[in-house]
Design a protein around this motif. Structure first.
Motif, short mmCIF file in Angstrom:
data_model
loop_
_atom_site.label_atom_id
_atom_site.label_comp_id
_atom_site.label_asym_id
_atom_site.label_seq_id
_atom_site.Cartn_x
_atom_site.Cartn_y
_atom_site.Cartn_z
N MET A 16 0.86 -1.19 0.16
CA MET A 16 0.05 -0.23 0.11
C MET A 16 0.68 1.23 -0.08
O MET A 16 0.56 2.16 -0.72
CB MET A 16 -0.84 -0.09 1.30
CG MET A 16 -2.07 -0.88 1.03
SD MET A 16 -3.03 -1.41 2.43
CE MET A 16 -3.94 -0.09 3.04
N ALA A 17 1.97 1.38 0.84
CA ALA A 17 2.90 2.38 0.65
C ALA A 17 3.51 2.53 -0.65
O ALA A 17 3.70 3.55 -1.20
CB ALA A 17 4.06 2.11 1.83
N ARG A 18 3.77 1.36 -1.26
CA ARG A 18 4.46 1.52 -2.64
C ARG A 18 3.40 2.03 -3.62
O ARG A 18 3.74 3.08 -4.38
CB ARG A 18 4.95 0.15 -3.17
CG ARG A 18 5.35 -0.11 -4.42
CD ARG A 18 5.20 -1.59 -5.19
NE ARG A 18 3.89 -1.95 -5.12
CZ ARG A 18 3.04 -1.74 -6.14
NH1 ARG A 18 3.38 -0.63 -7.11
NH2 ARG A 18 1.65 -2.13 -6.01
N GLN A 19 2.01 1.64 -3.50
CA GLN A 19 1.16 2.09 -4.50
C GLN A 19 1.04 3.83 -4.28
O GLN A 19 0.86 4.62 -5.22
CB GLN A 19 -0.29 1.52 -4.32
CG GLN A 19 -0.35 0.02 -4.78
CD GLN A 19 -1.55 -0.57 -4.39
OE1 GLN A 19 -2.65 0.15 -4.07
NE2 GLN A 19 -1.44 -1.86 -3.94
N LYS A 20 1.16 4.04 -3.01
CA LYS A 20 0.75 5.60 -2.79
C LYS A 20 2.00 6.46 -2.93
O LYS A 20 1.88 7.76 -3.50
CB LYS A 20 0.45 5.81 -1.05
CG LYS A 20 0.18 6.94 -0.71
CD LYS A 20 -0.30 7.02 0.68
CE LYS A 20 -0.69 8.65 1.26
NZ LYS A 20 -1.09 8.58 2.49
N PHE A 21 3.23 6.13 -2.67
CA PHE A 21 4.52 6.74 -2.53
C PHE A 21 5.27 6.61 -3.94
O PHE A 21 6.08 7.42 -4.44
CB PHE A 21 5.42 6.86 -1.49
CG PHE A 21 4.41 7.16 -0.29
CD1 PHE A 21 3.99 8.32 -0.26
CD2 PHE A 21 4.11 6.21 0.56
CE1 PHE A 21 3.41 9.01 0.87
CE2 PHE A 21 3.65 6.61 1.83
CZ PHE A 21 3.21 7.85 1.96
N LEU A 22 5.24 5.32 -4.55
CA LEU A 22 6.04 4.89 -5.62
C LEU A 22 5.39 4.42 -6.75
O LEU A 22 5.76 3.19 -7.05
CB LEU A 22 7.23 4.19 -5.04
CG LEU A 22 8.21 4.54 -3.75
CD1 LEU A 22 9.04 3.52 -3.32
CD2 LEU A 22 9.35 5.89 -4.56
N PRO A 23 4.31 5.09 -7.17
CA PRO A 23 3.45 3.99 -8.18
C PRO A 23 4.15 4.07 -9.31
O PRO A 23 5.34 4.87 -9.66
CB PRO A 23 2.25 4.87 -8.27
CG PRO A 23 2.66 6.31 -7.86
CD PRO A 23 3.70 6.15 -6.94
#
Ligand code: PPY
Length: 180
Positions: A16-23
């Motif tokens: 979820m952090a990846r999707q938000k900050f490093l899409p």
């Protein structure tokens, strides 16, 4: 070489952090922090996204220590609000739940919520989503998981209780780390 490695499976808080900050960054999901660190060391991934601390429960295992002692460089830090939910395989009420699977941080961040349910045994998993998979594979009726609403819904479990984190401002800091 893949750009980014992180703790999976799909729908972990790392994901979820990846999707938000490093899409839009090419990525590979690993089963454990050990596997992420190994891939970074062996240069199979350029960078890793690794949870280092929670604002109320403190350090996430020895991740920060491992980053420092391996000589990896922290490029950026991202803070993700963490809302935790209780899910189960079959429709149940919380009183009938005897066993709960989750990642140790999720167990720690909901300790107060479960104080009055002293009959529950907690079992550590490598991630909240691995916990969901264990529960589903075992088809355990009187067991539950602590995970995100997204992960519970994506895996077709029943949502028993939402926002069970002890602190409503619960958040985790994720470090973007480079093999330096
Ligand atoms: O298990 C997960 O979903 C993770 O990404 C690890 C984790 C668990 C609880 C809070 C923050 C990160």
């Amino acid at each position: 070489m893949t750009e980014l490695g992180l703790l999976g499976p799909e729908n972990t808080y790392h994901d979820m952090a990846r999707q938000k900050f490093l899409p839009n960054v090419s990525h590979v999901l690993f089963h454990s922090f050990d596997d992420v660190f190994k891939a970074l060391k062996e240069k199979r991934i350029k960078k890793a996204l690794i949870a280092i601390k929670n604002n109320t429960s403190g350090l996430v295992g020895d991740n920060l220590e491992r980053i420092k002692t391996s000589g990896h460089r922290i490029l950026e830090q991202f803070e993700l609000p963490i809302h935790l939910c209780l899910g189960s395989f079959k429709a149940a009420n919380i009183e009938s739940i005897k066993k709960i699977y989750s990642h140790p941080m999720a167990i720690k961040e909901t300790k107060k919520f479960f104080v009055k349910y002293s009959h529950i045994t907690f079992i550590s998993s490598t991630s909240t989503v691995s916990a969901i998979h264990e529960l589903k594979n075992n088809r355990e009726k009187n067991s539950g998981v602590i995970a995100s609403k997204e992960a519970i819904e994506a895996n077709d479990l029943m949502l028993l209780s939402e926002n069970i984190e002890d602190n409503s401002t619960n958040s985790t800091t994720f470090a973007l780390v480079e093999n330096a």
